[in-house]
Design a protein around this motif. Structure first.
Motif, short mmCIF file in Angstrom:
data_model
loop_
_atom_site.label_atom_id
_atom_site.label_comp_id
_atom_site.label_asym_id
_atom_site.label_seq_id
_atom_site.Cartn_x
_atom_site.Cartn_y
_atom_site.Cartn_z
N MET A 1 46.48 36.71 45.81
CA MET A 1 47.32 37.52 46.68
C MET A 1 46.48 38.40 47.61
O MET A 1 46.79 38.54 48.80
CB MET A 1 48.26 38.39 45.84
N ALA A 2 45.41 38.97 47.09
CA ALA A 2 44.52 39.79 47.93
C ALA A 2 43.90 38.94 49.04
O ALA A 2 43.85 39.35 50.21
CB ALA A 2 43.41 40.41 47.08
N ALA A 3 43.46 37.74 48.68
CA ALA A 3 42.82 36.85 49.65
C ALA A 3 43.79 36.42 50.74
O ALA A 3 43.46 36.42 51.94
CB ALA A 3 42.26 35.62 48.93
N ILE A 4 45.02 36.06 50.33
CA ILE A 4 46.04 35.63 51.30
C ILE A 4 46.35 36.77 52.28
O ILE A 4 46.41 36.58 53.49
CB ILE A 4 47.33 35.19 50.55
N THR A 5 46.53 37.97 51.72
CA THR A 5 46.90 39.13 52.54
C THR A 5 45.80 39.45 53.56
O THR A 5 46.09 39.70 54.73
CB THR A 5 47.16 40.36 51.63
N ALA A 6 44.54 39.41 53.12
CA ALA A 6 43.43 39.70 54.04
C ALA A 6 43.21 38.54 55.02
O ALA A 6 42.95 38.76 56.21
CB ALA A 6 42.16 39.95 53.23
N ARG B 1 37.62 36.54 57.19
CA ARG B 1 37.06 35.34 56.55
C ARG B 1 36.87 35.68 55.07
O ARG B 1 36.02 36.50 54.71
CB ARG B 1 35.72 34.97 57.17
N VAL B 2 37.69 35.06 54.24
CA VAL B 2 37.71 35.42 52.82
C VAL B 2 37.32 34.23 51.95
O VAL B 2 37.76 33.10 52.19
CB VAL B 2 39.13 35.90 52.40
N LEU B 3 36.51 34.51 50.94
CA LEU B 3 36.14 33.51 49.94
C LEU B 3 36.63 33.97 48.58
O LEU B 3 36.44 35.13 48.20
CB LEU B 3 34.62 33.34 49.89
N TYR C 1 56.52 41.73 34.65
CA TYR C 1 55.99 42.98 35.21
C TYR C 1 54.50 42.89 35.52
O TYR C 1 54.02 43.48 36.49
CB TYR C 1 56.24 44.14 34.25
N ASN C 2 53.74 42.14 34.70
CA ASN C 2 52.30 42.03 34.96
C ASN C 2 52.02 41.20 36.19
O ASN C 2 51.08 41.48 36.94
CB ASN C 2 51.58 41.49 33.72
N PHE C 3 52.85 40.17 36.42
CA PHE C 3 52.69 39.41 37.68
C PHE C 3 53.02 40.31 38.87
O PHE C 3 52.33 40.27 39.88
CB PHE C 3 53.58 38.16 37.69
N GLN C 4 54.06 41.13 38.76
CA GLN C 4 54.41 41.98 39.89
C GLN C 4 53.27 42.97 40.18
O GLN C 4 52.99 43.26 41.34
CB GLN C 4 55.73 42.72 39.65
N TRP C 5 52.61 43.47 39.13
CA TRP C 5 51.45 44.35 39.35
C TRP C 5 50.32 43.57 40.04
O TRP C 5 49.64 44.09 40.92
CB TRP C 5 50.95 44.95 38.02
N ALA C 6 50.13 42.30 39.64
CA ALA C 6 49.10 41.48 40.28
C ALA C 6 49.39 41.30 41.77
O ALA C 6 48.51 41.50 42.62
CB ALA C 6 49.02 40.11 39.59
N TRP C 7 50.65 40.94 42.09
CA TRP C 7 51.00 40.75 43.52
C TRP C 7 50.83 42.07 44.29
O TRP C 7 50.28 42.09 45.38
CB TRP C 7 52.44 40.27 43.68
N ALA C 8 51.33 43.17 43.70
CA ALA C 8 51.33 44.46 44.41
C ALA C 8 49.93 45.02 44.59
O ALA C 8 49.57 45.49 45.68
CB ALA C 8 52.22 45.45 43.66
N SER C 9 49.11 44.97 43.53
CA SER C 9 47.74 45.50 43.65
C SER C 9 46.90 44.61 44.55
O SER C 9 46.07 45.10 45.33
CB SER C 9 47.09 45.67 42.27
N GLY C 10 47.13 43.29 44.48
CA GLY C 10 46.43 42.36 45.37
C GLY C 10 46.79 42.59 46.82
O GLY C 10 45.93 42.60 47.72
N HIS C 11 48.07 42.81 47.07
CA HIS C 11 48.54 43.08 48.43
C HIS C 11 47.95 44.40 48.96
O HIS C 11 47.55 44.49 50.12
CB HIS C 11 50.08 43.14 48.43
N ALA C 12 47.89 45.42 48.10
CA ALA C 12 47.32 46.72 48.51
C ALA C 12 45.87 46.58 48.93
O ALA C 12 45.45 47.08 49.98
CB ALA C 12 47.45 47.73 47.37
N ALA C 13 45.08 45.85 48.12
CA ALA C 13 43.67 45.66 48.44
C ALA C 13 43.50 44.79 49.69
O ALA C 13 42.69 45.09 50.57
CB ALA C 13 42.93 45.04 47.26
#
Length: 397
Positions: free
Chosen positions: A19-24, A30-32, A379-391
């Motif tokens: 999620m972090a990679a997709i968002t950035a 350029r994300v790896l 809930y843990n997946f939602q934290w993964a999506w949300a924290s990944g999106h924030a970063a």
């Protein structure tokens, strides 16, 4: 040896990392993404019995455990379950609500992984598997150099989404915690969460033969309570209510089970005494509890006799036991079967809005490696999506 340069490198191809990679990537970086495993999203694939409980529509900060309960608020507010649902719908993935806001794929969790990889490709994100990291250098110019099995990689930003210690058979490791400590971060003690409890001694002997028996209960421990099913296993107890309470329980803590949740046990017993005086207690309990469980209860915890033979104090004592049955657990099954890891990178060292380190500019920690742990149920997946999106958003800012 040649070096490949990127704008950001994400360690861990799980829910948070992708999620972090997709968002950035969508924002032009350029994300790896690198992962030591042979394929991406292993925990996504196995979750929800292969159907991936990808979010929960009722997500609130109250559904998370952390030394700082306020930390998760910012990220969760800025990426909601509805935003992830919109992504799922855009990819034509059919889903259903099982219970209590838990959303599952109709078909397979493989669809969620395929969706994330499709989004990575569309955003120009490169994903490398079987890319173990030998060491990480923080260079004088502020960039990070990763020495990996596939050569040296360099970037000004490093996102650590390496997960916790749960389910080591799928490649879980303490990499993120070690890197956090190396960077001057405190790491709070970790332990297995959302995990079956084990029984020894008397309790184990008395319940062992009931393995496979399931019943609705309310489990209570340390001011937390969860009403759902309990499953008796060969090693102890499991089922949703037990997995939930396990995150709040530690050895020595008082654990109580209400075997008749939603019912007033005393009223029920008095009613039976008035209307079914000659019936034996174990017979009547076998009508409201699994028969074998009721029998075992009456063999070891409650003396069974016809209802007319009990006096009021005895009935009150039985009602008390049924509504607050003390079960002494000896431990948990540990990381081997735990769905999550409690504890982790101390949130005091991170920005709650960007997930970036307050000590090392350009270093981010997201997902399960951080001291934020959700309840069972998406809930843990939602934290993964949300924290990944924030970063991911912060990387491109």
């Amino acid at each position: 040896m040649s070096e490949r340069g990127y704008d950001a490198i994400v360690v861990g191809a799980g829910a948070a990392g992708l999620m972090a990679a997709i968002t950035a990537g969508r924002r032009g970086l350029r994300v790896l993404v690198v992962d030591h495993a042979n394929k991406v999203g292993k925990k996504i694939l196995m979750s929800g019995g292969g159907r991936c409980n990808f979010t929960n529509t009722g997500t609130t900060p109250a559904n998370y455990l952390s030394a700082n309960p306020h930390f998760c608020k910012s990220a969760l507010a800025r990426y909601t379950p509805w935003q992830f649902i919109e992504l799922v719908e855009r990819h034509g993935i059919k889903y259903h609500e099982k219970e209590l806001g838990q959303l599952f794929c109709d078909e397979s969790s493989k669809q969620v992984v395929a969706m994330l990889l499709h989004e990575c490709a569309a955003a120009g994100v490169e994903v490398r598997t079987q890319c173990a990291i030998e060491r990480v250098e923080h260079m004088d110019d502020g960039r990070f150099r990763l020495h990996t099995a596939q050569g040296r990689l360099v970037a000004p930003a490093l996102v650590v989404a390496s997960g916790g210690l749960s389910i080591p058979s799928m490649g879980a490791s303490g990499f993120g915690y070690a890197l956090a400590k190396q960077s001057g971060h405190a790491v709070l003690p970790t332990r297995a969460g959302l995990v079956p409890l084990t029984l020894t001694g008397k309790h184990a002997e008395r319940l062992q033969e009931l393995a496979g028996v399931s019943l609705p209960i309310e489990a209570r421990c340390n001011d937390a309570s969860f009403r759902n099913f309990m499953l008796v296993t060969h090693r102890g107890i499991s089922g949703p209510s037990i997995l939930q309470i396990s995150s709040y329980w530690q050895p020595g803590d008082d654990l109580r089970l209400d075997l008749l949740p939603g019912q007033d046990a005393n009223t029920l017993l008095l009613q039976w005494q008035a209307t079914r005086r000659d019936a034996e207690l174990k017979t009547l309990l076998g009508e409201v509890l699994p028969k074998r469980f009721a029998q075992r209860l009456c063999e070891h915890w409650i003396a069974s006799k016809p209802l007319r033979q009990y006096n009021a104090p005895e009935l009150r004592g039985i009602a008390e036991l049924l509504s607050s049955w003390p079960l002494v657990a000896s431990g948990t099954e540990g990381y081997r079967t735990a769905e999550v890891t409690l504890g982790g990178v101390d949130t005091d060292g991170l920005s709650s809005s960007t997930m970036m380190s307050k000590r090392v500019p350009g270093l981010y920690f997201i997902g399960e490696v951080v001291d934020v742990t959700g309840w069972l149920g998406g809930y843990n997946f939602q934290w993964a999506w949300a924290s990944g999106h924030a970063a991911g958003t912060a990387l491109a800012a």
